[in-house]
Scaffold this active site. Structure first.
Site, mmCIF file in Angstrom:
data_model
loop_
_atom_site.group_PDB
_atom_site.id
_atom_site.type_symbol
_atom_site.label_atom_id
_atom_site.label_comp_id
_atom_site.label_asym_id
_atom_site.label_seq_id
_atom_site.Cartn_x
_atom_site.Cartn_y
_atom_site.Cartn_z
ATOM 1 N N TYR A 91 8.720 7.624 12.905
ATOM 2 C CA TYR A 91 7.417 7.083 12.921
ATOM 3 C C TYR A 91 6.313 8.276 13.586
ATOM 4 O O TYR A 91 5.255 8.115 13.127
ATOM 5 C CB TYR A 91 7.772 6.146 14.008
ATOM 6 C CG TYR A 91 6.416 5.199 14.448
ATOM 7 C CD1 TYR A 91 5.965 4.290 13.754
ATOM 8 C CD2 TYR A 91 5.820 5.524 15.606
ATOM 9 C CE1 TYR A 91 5.014 3.451 13.707
ATOM 10 C CE2 TYR A 91 4.796 4.697 16.066
ATOM 11 C CZ TYR A 91 3.960 3.716 15.244
ATOM 12 O OH TYR A 91 3.042 2.844 15.393
ATOM 13 N N SER A 105 -1.518 5.936 16.391
ATOM 14 C CA SER A 105 -0.958 5.509 17.529
ATOM 15 C C SER A 105 -0.638 6.654 18.756
ATOM 16 O O SER A 105 -1.108 7.741 18.198
ATOM 17 C CB SER A 105 0.530 5.035 17.015
ATOM 18 O OG SER A 105 1.462 4.892 18.168
ATOM 19 N N VAL A 113 0.839 -1.244 0.025
ATOM 20 C CA VAL A 113 -0.062 -0.185 -0.039
ATOM 21 C C VAL A 113 0.846 1.355 0.069
ATOM 22 O O VAL A 113 0.128 2.328 -0.148
ATOM 23 C CB VAL A 113 -0.935 0.163 1.183
ATOM 24 C CG1 VAL A 113 -1.980 -1.176 1.119
ATOM 25 C CG2 VAL A 113 -0.160 0.065 2.519
ATOM 26 N N LYS A 171 2.350 9.287 12.468
ATOM 27 C CA LYS A 171 1.132 8.831 12.908
ATOM 28 C C LYS A 171 0.651 10.228 13.412
ATOM 29 O O LYS A 171 -0.817 10.238 13.632
ATOM 30 C CB LYS A 171 1.534 8.166 14.322
ATOM 31 C CG LYS A 171 2.125 6.554 13.966
ATOM 32 C CD LYS A 171 0.729 5.883 13.072
ATOM 33 C CE LYS A 171 1.215 4.500 13.006
ATOM 34 N NZ LYS A 171 0.468 3.733 12.070
#
Length: 249
Positions: free
Chosen positions: A152, A139, A63, A156
């Protein structure tokens, strides 16, 4: 859950962890489920055996690539006739500091964790003719941050922003919400749970004194996708055992 029986749901990253639990829960509620995977073919096939071929479609797609997002949705429509629910769960985590991060690290993290959700949504929406629900898995790192989350955390955080922007654009017929899990017992968090000191520090700041289970996230996905959440959109539901509000920084 009210209103889920007979619905068609795409779950990205469905072979393991939260995605697997979500696919199972949605089928228990009467949905037909598309099991998207990229690398975990063995686990994906095992999941389809549990659910059954009549109620599921197995589809390999990265994806992080726009054309593969499109192919995933087109295969769903060809097989099941439409899309009602999209769960943007696919994602990965690599700890990176400013000194370590490369352009490749940044691009890959953004591609899988954010771009995939955007374009799976873009291609699914035209087929949500009965209305629909999109649930994004972000998250608690998207609401705060932790050491070595340089790539990261921004992905998020972007998922939170994407959720709110899509909720406005797609209302009133399509609802868009997000779930922000804390530490859930999956392969992705094994490194933290296996570190006795780090695990103790986290649990000391978690009122419920345990880590979450994938099924507990799947239950919230099912709720948000159902008619029981028909007046909820643009929200981020934190599911972390109370860690975020107790954390002192």
């Amino acid at each position: 859950m009210k209103g889920l029986s007979g619905k068609v749901a795409i779950v990205t990253g469905a072979a393991r962890g939260i995605g697997r639990a979500t696919a199972l829960r949605l089928t228990e509620e009467g949905c037909k489920v598309v099991i998207n995977y990229f690398k975990s073919e063995k686990q994906a096939k095992e999941l389809q055996e549990i659910i059954g071929e009549k109620r599921s479609l197995l589809f390999k797609a990265d994806v992080g690539k726009v054309e593969e997002c499109k192919s995933l949705v087109e295969a769903t429509v060809k097989h099941f006739g439409g899309v009602d629910i999209l769960v943007n769960n696919a994602g990965f985590f690599e700890p990176k500091s400013l000194a370590e991060v490369t352009e490749e690290d940044w691009d890959r993290m953004m591609d899988v964790n954010v771009k995939g959700a955007l374009f799976c949504s873009k291609f699914s929406v035209p087929y949500m003719k009965r209305g629909g629900s999109i649930v994004n898995i972000t998250s608690i790192a998207g609401l705060t941050s932790f050491p070595h989350r340089l790539t990261y955390t921004p992905t998020k955080t972007s998922m939170v922003g994407l959720t709110k922007a899509l909720a406005i654009e797609l209302a009133p017929n399509i609802r868009v919400n997000a779930i922000a899990p804390g530490v859930i017992e999956t392969e992705m968090t094994y490194w933290l749970r296996a570190d006795e000191e780090a695990s103790k520090r986290r649990l000391d700041l978690t009122p419920l004194k345990r880590f979450g289970k994938p099924e507990e996230i799947a239950s919230v996905v099912a709720f948000l996708a159902s008619d029981e959440a028909s007046y909820i959109t643009g929200e981020v539901i934190v599911v972390d055992g109370g860690f975020l509000f107790l954390r002192p920084y």
